[in-house]
Design a protein around this motif. Structure first.
Motif, PDB file in Angstrom:
ATOM      1  N   ARG A  96       0.893  -1.136  -0.061  1.00 26.02           N
ATOM      2  CA  ARG A  96       0.055  -0.040  -0.050  1.00 26.02           C
ATOM      3  C   ARG A  96       0.831   1.341  -0.183  1.00 26.02           C
ATOM      4  O   ARG A  96       0.592   2.055  -0.675  1.00 26.02           O
ATOM      5  N   LEU A  97       1.902   1.084   0.837  1.00 29.73           N
ATOM      6  CA  LEU A  97       2.935   2.420   0.903  1.00 29.73           C
ATOM      7  C   LEU A  97       3.474   2.793  -0.609  1.00 29.73           C
ATOM      8  O   LEU A  97       3.775   3.986  -1.042  1.00 29.73           O
ATOM      9  N   LEU A  98       3.730   1.592  -1.217  1.00 30.20           N
ATOM     10  CA  LEU A  98       4.319   1.760  -2.373  1.00 30.20           C
ATOM     11  C   LEU A  98       3.535   2.305  -3.403  1.00 30.20           C
ATOM     12  O   LEU A  98       3.785   3.293  -4.335  1.00 30.20           O
ATOM     13  N   PHE A  99       2.251   2.038  -3.743  1.00 33.89           N
ATOM     14  CA  PHE A  99       1.144   2.447  -4.181  1.00 33.89           C
ATOM     15  C   PHE A  99       1.060   3.992  -3.899  1.00 33.89           C
ATOM     16  O   PHE A  99       1.096   4.855  -4.957  1.00 33.89           O
ATOM     17  N   GLN A 100       0.947   4.240  -2.606  1.00 32.55           N
ATOM     18  CA  GLN A 100       0.804   5.550  -2.332  1.00 32.55           C
ATOM     19  C   GLN A 100       1.894   6.482  -2.914  1.00 32.55           C
ATOM     20  O   GLN A 100       1.775   7.773  -3.178  1.00 32.55           O
ATOM     21  N   ALA A 101       2.875   6.010  -2.866  1.00 30.19           N
ATOM     22  CA  ALA A 101       4.310   6.875  -2.969  1.00 30.19           C
ATOM     23  C   ALA A 101       4.271   6.924  -4.491  1.00 30.19           C
ATOM     24  O   ALA A 101       4.879   7.858  -4.866  1.00 30.19           O
ATOM     25  N   LEU A 102       3.941   5.771  -5.294  1.00 28.56           N
ATOM     26  CA  LEU A 102       4.042   6.320  -6.827  1.00 28.56           C
ATOM     27  C   LEU A 102       2.912   6.814  -7.651  1.00 28.56           C
ATOM     28  O   LEU A 102       3.208   7.417  -8.594  1.00 28.56           O
ATOM     29  N   ILE A 103       1.553   6.335  -7.496  1.00 32.86           N
ATOM     30  CA  ILE A 103       0.486   6.288  -8.227  1.00 32.86           C
ATOM     31  C   ILE A 103      -0.003   7.851  -7.789  1.00 32.86           C
ATOM     32  O   ILE A 103      -0.362   8.112  -7.063  1.00 32.86           O
ATOM     33  N   SER A 104      -0.187   8.524  -9.309  1.00 36.88           N
ATOM     34  CA  SER A 104      -0.650   9.798  -9.261  1.00 36.88           C
ATOM     35  C   SER A 104      -1.803   9.647 -10.416  1.00 36.88           C
ATOM     36  O   SER A 104      -2.130   8.866 -10.971  1.00 36.88           O
ATOM     37  N   GLN A 105      -2.506  10.918 -10.641  1.00 35.76           N
ATOM     38  CA  GLN A 105      -3.912  10.932 -11.452  1.00 35.76           C
ATOM     39  C   GLN A 105      -3.528  10.216 -12.646  1.00 35.76           C
ATOM     40  O   GLN A 105      -2.619  10.539 -13.470  1.00 35.76           O
ATOM     41  N   GLY A 106      -3.965   9.158 -12.905  1.00 41.56           N
ATOM     42  CA  GLY A 106      -4.139   8.696 -14.268  1.00 41.56           C
ATOM     43  C   GLY A 106      -2.996   7.820 -14.638  1.00 41.56           C
ATOM     44  O   GLY A 106      -2.780   7.059 -15.866  1.00 41.56           O
ATOM     45  N   ASP A 107      -2.139   7.267 -13.568  1.00 41.60           N
ATOM     46  CA  ASP A 107      -1.082   6.374 -13.714  1.00 41.60           C
ATOM     47  C   ASP A 107      -1.544   5.020 -14.058  1.00 41.60           C
ATOM     48  O   ASP A 107      -2.713   4.755 -13.850  1.00 41.60           O
ATOM     49  N   VAL A 108      -0.603   4.238 -14.774  1.00 39.39           N
ATOM     50  CA  VAL A 108      -0.892   2.953 -15.275  1.00 39.39           C
ATOM     51  C   VAL A 108      -0.385   1.777 -14.151  1.00 39.39           C
ATOM     52  O   VAL A 108       1.122   2.046 -14.014  1.00 39.39           O
ATOM     53  N   VAL A 109      -0.933   0.815 -13.718  1.00 39.05           N
ATOM     54  CA  VAL A 109      -0.504  -0.243 -13.025  1.00 39.05           C
ATOM     55  C   VAL A 109      -0.839  -1.419 -13.706  1.00 39.05           C
ATOM     56  O   VAL A 109      -1.956  -1.597 -14.260  1.00 39.05           O
ATOM     57  N   VAL A 110       0.319  -2.309 -13.851  1.00 40.53           N
ATOM     58  CA  VAL A 110       0.232  -3.501 -14.872  1.00 40.53           C
ATOM     59  C   VAL A 110       0.364  -4.751 -13.943  1.00 40.53           C
ATOM     60  O   VAL A 110       1.294  -4.663 -13.005  1.00 40.53           O
ATOM     61  N   ALA A 111      -0.386  -5.945 -14.145  1.00 39.15           N
ATOM     62  CA  ALA A 111      -0.273  -6.933 -13.345  1.00 39.15           C
ATOM     63  C   ALA A 111      -0.691  -8.063 -14.198  1.00 39.15           C
ATOM     64  O   ALA A 111      -1.594  -7.903 -15.065  1.00 39.15           O
ATOM     65  N   PRO A 112      -0.428  -9.187 -14.160  1.00 34.64           N
ATOM     66  CA  PRO A 112      -0.908 -10.485 -14.642  1.00 34.64           C
ATOM     67  C   PRO A 112      -2.112 -10.961 -13.968  1.00 34.64           C
ATOM     68  O   PRO A 112      -2.748 -10.384 -12.984  1.00 34.64           O
ATOM     69  N   GLU A 113      -2.827 -11.618 -14.743  1.00 37.57           N
ATOM     70  CA  GLU A 113      -4.220 -12.129 -14.399  1.00 37.57           C
ATOM     71  C   GLU A 113      -4.224 -13.656 -14.484  1.00 37.57           C
ATOM     72  O   GLU A 113      -4.082 -13.908 -15.660  1.00 37.57           O
ATOM     73  N   ILE A 235      18.036   2.414  -1.498  1.00 31.80           N
ATOM     74  CA  ILE A 235      18.003   3.191  -0.610  1.00 31.80           C
ATOM     75  C   ILE A 235      17.195   4.543  -0.881  1.00 31.80           C
ATOM     76  O   ILE A 235      16.455   4.963  -0.038  1.00 31.80           O
ATOM     77  N   GLU A 236      17.229   4.892  -1.913  1.00 27.20           N
ATOM     78  CA  GLU A 236      16.579   6.399  -2.333  1.00 27.20           C
ATOM     79  C   GLU A 236      15.085   6.100  -2.450  1.00 27.20           C
ATOM     80  O   GLU A 236      14.186   6.963  -1.847  1.00 27.20           O
ATOM     81  N   LEU A 237      14.702   4.869  -2.993  1.00 26.00           N
ATOM     82  CA  LEU A 237      13.019   4.620  -3.181  1.00 26.00           C
ATOM     83  C   LEU A 237      12.641   4.332  -1.884  1.00 26.00           C
ATOM     84  O   LEU A 237      11.622   4.765  -1.451  1.00 26.00           O
ATOM     85  N   ILE A 238      13.340   3.791  -1.018  1.00 28.23           N
ATOM     86  CA  ILE A 238      12.910   3.326   0.294  1.00 28.23           C
ATOM     87  C   ILE A 238      12.809   4.446   1.185  1.00 28.23           C
ATOM     88  O   ILE A 238      11.794   4.686   1.985  1.00 28.23           O
ATOM     89  N   ASN A 239      13.638   5.603   1.134  1.00 25.57           N
ATOM     90  CA  ASN A 239      13.483   6.574   2.011  1.00 25.57           C
ATOM     91  C   ASN A 239      12.423   7.461   1.379  1.00 25.57           C
ATOM     92  O   ASN A 239      11.822   8.019   2.266  1.00 25.57           O
ATOM     93  N   TRP A 240      11.975   7.508   0.314  1.00 27.56           N
ATOM     94  CA  TRP A 240      10.667   8.145  -0.278  1.00 27.56           C
ATOM     95  C   TRP A 240       9.416   7.720   0.422  1.00 27.56           C
ATOM     96  O   TRP A 240       8.697   8.070   1.051  1.00 27.56           O
ATOM     97  N   ILE A 241       9.536   6.249   0.408  1.00 28.07           N
ATOM     98  CA  ILE A 241       8.434   5.332   0.895  1.00 28.07           C
ATOM     99  C   ILE A 241       8.343   5.619   2.354  1.00 28.07           C
ATOM    100  O   ILE A 241       7.009   5.609   2.876  1.00 28.07           O
ATOM    101  N   ARG A 242       9.398   5.608   2.971  1.00 31.55           N
ATOM    102  CA  ARG A 242       9.382   5.578   4.435  1.00 31.55           C
ATOM    103  C   ARG A 242       8.791   6.666   5.246  1.00 31.55           C
ATOM    104  O   ARG A 242       8.109   6.775   6.147  1.00 31.55           O
TER     105      ARG A 242
END
Length: 358
Positions: A96-113, A235-242
């Motif tokens: 959830r924190l990863l999504f919260q840190a990355l996803i902005s208006q209209g961004d695309v998330v890709v996943a298998p189904e 480290i850079e990405l984890i610091n943003w998410i933290r």
């Protein structure tokens, strides 16, 4: 006052939350094989560790902000900098924190189904109008790497081994996927401990700054009743998410229990191997009665009943006998049932019930 519904964010009004596996009232006769819990108890060293916490009066104090003891132990295990580890309230919080840190208006998330059904829920939960693109797995249930790469987005998510299929992807295929995807790639490794040694992608983080990995103590460490997981990345990405985590997201007892379990390597290996042995045994027995069972590397089996049998009927019939398995009922999954690996005794009762169904 206005009608309450008019004060709630409009994105929340039609939001459908994540639906976890059913948690039936547990009795002596309940056989619960529907939520991928470990059938064996956690480390026996936990009791002493908890008593020490109580005796030392530590509960009146706030927990360590970073869960440093556990963070350091994990970092040592994988030869990482502790700052690359974010300990979380279960791996769901990490995702959830990863999504919260990355996803902005209209961004695309890709996943298998199919894959972990929490991902599309999170796309709605962040309330940013994210677009979720589900890419069907191949006929053999493996990820369609080329098809996933055709869908460029900000975030690509997959579970490995995948849920609910149990399929473990080759590192070669996954590295191809990570290397060619332009956004962040999440490898959700809730079940990786059941796949054998050296299957985790955590060592690849040093080579791929866009890779993040989540892990949990719920499955292989038999601590689903706690809530401890962690996120690993550069480290850079984890610091943003933290920046986004709750101040004290993992309690003192949670930290102590998870660390004690993590350090009790012999017990962990013993119980993990028992699950693997039972998985292989149950697979063979199910195949004998006509089920199609892909090679699972998780603590569950994704099973297609023999021709003429309804997966939903099997699920309902077993439930009437207080034997709980999982039936999803959508997409490819509607043709399968998912069975968590139980103890030898539980698996025996399950097989007898399935044979009587026909």
């Amino acid at each position: 006052m206005k009608e309450l519904k008019t004060l709630i964010r409009k994105e929340l009004v039609d939001f459908s939350p994540y639906v976890p596996g059913e948690q039936p009232p547990l009795t002596q006769n309940t056989i619960k094989l529907n939520t991928n819990e470990n059938p064996y108890p956690p480390s026996p060293k936990i009791e002493t560790a908890l008593l020490d916490v109580v005796k030392n009066g530590v509960l009146r104090k706030y927990p360590n902000y970073h869960a440093e003891g556990l963070q350091t132990a994990i970092a040592d295990e994988y030869h990482l900098d502790p700052k690359q580890i974010l300990v979380t309230n279960g791996s769901d919080e990490a995702i959830r924190l990863l999504f919260q840190a990355l996803i902005s208006q209209g961004d695309v998330v890709v996943a298998p189904e199919p894959t972990y059904s929490y991902y599309p829920v999170l796309c709605e939960q962040v309330m940013m109008g994210a677009n979720y693109i589900a890419v069907p797995v191949k006929e053999n249930l493996e990820l369609d790497i080329d098809a996933l790469l055709k869908e460029q987005g900000k975030l690509l998510c997959f579970a490995n081994p995948n849920a609910p299929t149990g399929i473990l992807e080759s590192k070669e295929n996954l590295i191809k996927l990570i290397s060619n995807f332009q956004g962040i790639v999440l490898s959700d490794e809730a079940y990786i401990d059941f796949a054998g040694e050296n299957k985790s992608l955590i060592p690849e983080i040093k080579n791929h700054p866009n890779l993040v990995v989540t892990r949990t103590f719920s499955k292989s460490y038999a601590l689903a009743g706690l809530r401890v997981g962690y996120l690993v990345g550069n480290i850079e990405l984890i610091n943003w998410i933290r920046k986004l985590k709750d101040s004290y997201n993992v309690g003192i007892l949670d930290q102590v229990v998870a660390l004690t379990s993590f350090l009790d390597k012999d017990y962990f290996i013993e119980k993990r191997n028992l699950v693997i042995e039972e998985r292989e045994s149950l697979k063979k027995e199910l195949e004998k009665i006509g089920y199609f069972v892909p090679n699972s590397r998780a603590n569950f089996l994704f099973c297609k009943p023999k021709v003429g049998q309804s997966p939903e009927t099997i699920y309902k019939t077993l439930k009437e006998q207080n034997i709980h398995i999982r039936y999803f009922g959508t997409g490819i999954s509607k043709n399968f049932i998912r069975i968590t690996i139980g103890t030898k005794e539980e698996n025996k009762v399950l097989l007898e019930a399935l044979k009587k169904i026909g």
